[in-house]
Design an enzyme around this catalytic site. Structure first.
Site, PDB file in Angstrom:
ATOM      1  N   HIS A  22       2.831 -19.549  66.408  1.00  0.00           N
ATOM      2  CA  HIS A  22       2.187 -19.508  65.102  1.00  0.00           C
ATOM      3  C   HIS A  22       3.037 -20.168  64.019  1.00  0.00           C
ATOM      4  CE1 HIS A  22      -1.009 -18.453  62.581  1.00  0.00           C
ATOM      5  NE2 HIS A  22      -0.986 -17.126  62.641  1.00  0.00           N
ATOM      6  N   ASP A  38      -1.691 -23.120  63.289  1.00  0.00           N
ATOM      7  CA  ASP A  38      -2.443 -22.131  62.522  1.00  0.00           C
ATOM      8  C   ASP A  38      -3.583 -21.571  63.361  1.00  0.00           C
ATOM      9  OD1 ASP A  38      -0.831 -22.553  60.297  1.00  0.00           O
ATOM     10  OD2 ASP A  38      -2.128 -24.155  59.526  1.00  0.00           O
TER      11      ASP A  38
END
Length: 441
Positions: A412, A416
């Site tokens: 992450h 995204d």
């Protein structure tokens, strides 16, 4: 004249290995380039060949020891005098007793054997496994070398290892050989033990006796453990899911699989579809194909797909180079070759170097859903799962369709949530309408 056997060059940035198993014992005859030892590196097993034809001499290093490139691990005596002497000695009447006294060497496992309790076998079966003859006389044939994991399976299923044809290296028994023999044996009743034989394992277990086996982790298993834990500690791991209707791909595969195999000499599988779909999605969402290097992001204009393959020593990930430029046939041939060489222990360091994205198919083992862990320095891994008929709503009606869950685990820090979801959606659309793969949509 004796020749030294040294640890060969193991590959770029690999300076040491673990001596996993001696394939030849002192006094054994060896041919030039015949494997005499197996080394375990962080990724693959490497065989060490004999530099000359002759007789195996002294082992300089014990199994399980860590050795560096260039280390002398053994010597080979030139000529066959010792071998001839050993052969003539074996033909004399005396060796039967010595053979009975010397049990067959138990090799270190090629993989990570489970430490489950193993039942004890009757005397005749245990003698076959240990290589000893017992009271009735010498064993009538050479007993195979067994790893602890294989030995445990032999004990559990009551298999006579001397009657099973091994498919492993140098004819050694593998777990698959023992399981196949056990399946073939089926429900046939086991022969009743002789009166002098000890009580069966079940009776002993009832008395409170429980066996344990402690086996050192292979270097490959240690590396897998370190890398997976490092990925969890370093990356901001997150997994997103989707499901895909496999109807169109199954129909295409059923319709063309015979023609495909006839033309290309390889079966048409599902991995070809998912690899091409992944390449399509990676082109549109480049962050999934990128990696973090310090404070920089490295983008790749090519797709090197790491494909998770099961090998005797654990899971390995050989790389399909430039997958975006390959045809379905090229992808299927490459995957088939990786699978065969992984089972035979023939994958090289070069086969597993690099990779920008990983596909792991847990569905072949029956997995319904999972959260795979990325393979650093990669930033994402696509997990495939088993195909299962499930009711789904199609145009307002409930229909039974062959469905598969998809899982994308990603870092992450770089990717995204919107990009991850979009990536899976592109793959879903391409699999449900394979025409998209042909027109690049």
């Amino acid at each position: 004249m004796a020749s030294e056997v040294k640890v060969p060059t193991l590959g770029e940035s690999v300076s040491e290995a673990t001596l996993g198993e001696w394939l030849k014992q002192p006094g054994d005859a060896v041919a030039v380039d015949e494997p005499i030892a197996s080394l375990e590196t962080d990724k693959v097993a490497v065989e060490v060949p004999s530099p000359i034809a002759g007789v195996m001499g002294e082992h300089k290093v014990a199994e399980g020891a860590t050795v560096e490139v260039g280390t002398v691990i053994a010597v080979v005596e030139e000529g066959g005098a010792a071998a001839s002497s050993a052969a003539s000695s074996a033909a004399s009447p005396a060796p039967a007793a010595s053979k009975a006294d010397a049990p067959t060497k138990i090799a270190e496992p090629a993989g990570d054997g489970d430490p489950d309790d193993a039942p004890e076998a009757p005397d005749d079966q245990r003698r076959a496994i240990d290589g000893s003859s017992g009271k009735d006389g010498p064993a009538d044939r050479e007993m195979p070398t067994l790893s602890p994991a294989v030995r445990r399976l032999v004990l559990e299923h009551g298999i006579d290892p001397s009657r099973v044809q091994g498919t492993g290296k140098d004819g050694r028994l593998t777990k698959e050989d023992v399981l196949a023999a056990a399946k073939k044996q089926g429900e046939a009743p086991a022969p009743a033990p002789a009166a002098a034989s000890p009580a069966p394992a079940a009776a002993k277990s009832a008395g409170g006796e429980r066996a344990e086996e402690r086996v050192k982790m292979t270097r490959m298993r240690q590396t897998i453990a370190k890398r997976l834990k490092s990925a969890q500690d370093t990356a901001a791991l997150l997994t997103t899911f989707n499901d895909v209707d496999m109807t169109a791909v199954i129909a295409a595969r059923t319709r063309y699989k015979d023609l495909f195999e006839k033309k290309h000499g390889v079966r048409l599988g599902f991995m070809g579809f998912f690899t091409k779909a992944a390449c399509l999605a990676l082109k549109d969402i480049p962050n999934v194909n990128a990696q973090i290097d310090g404070e920089e992001i490295v983008y790749h204009d090519y797709v090197d797909v790491s494909v998770a393959v099961s090998a005797p020593g654990g899971l390995v990930v050989p790389v399909i180079r430039n997958a975006e430029a390959l045809s379905f046939a090229d992808i299927e041939k490459t995957i088939g070759d990786f699978g065969a060489r992984a089972k035979a222990g023939k994958l090289t360091m070069e086969d597993m170097t690099g990779g920008t994205f990983t596909i792991s198919n847990g569905g072949v083992f029956g997995s319904l859903m999972s959260t795979p862990i990325i393979n650093p320095p990669q930033s994402a891994v696509l997990g495939l799962h088993r195909i299962e008929d499930r009711p789904v709503a199609i145009d307002g009606k409930v229909e039974i369709r062959p469905m598969m869950y998809l899982a994308l685990s990603y870092d992450h820090r770089l990717i995204d949530g919107r990009e991850a979801v979009t990536f899976l959606k592109i793959i879903k659309d391409a699999i449900e309408d394979p025409t998209r793969l042909l027109i690049d949509l």
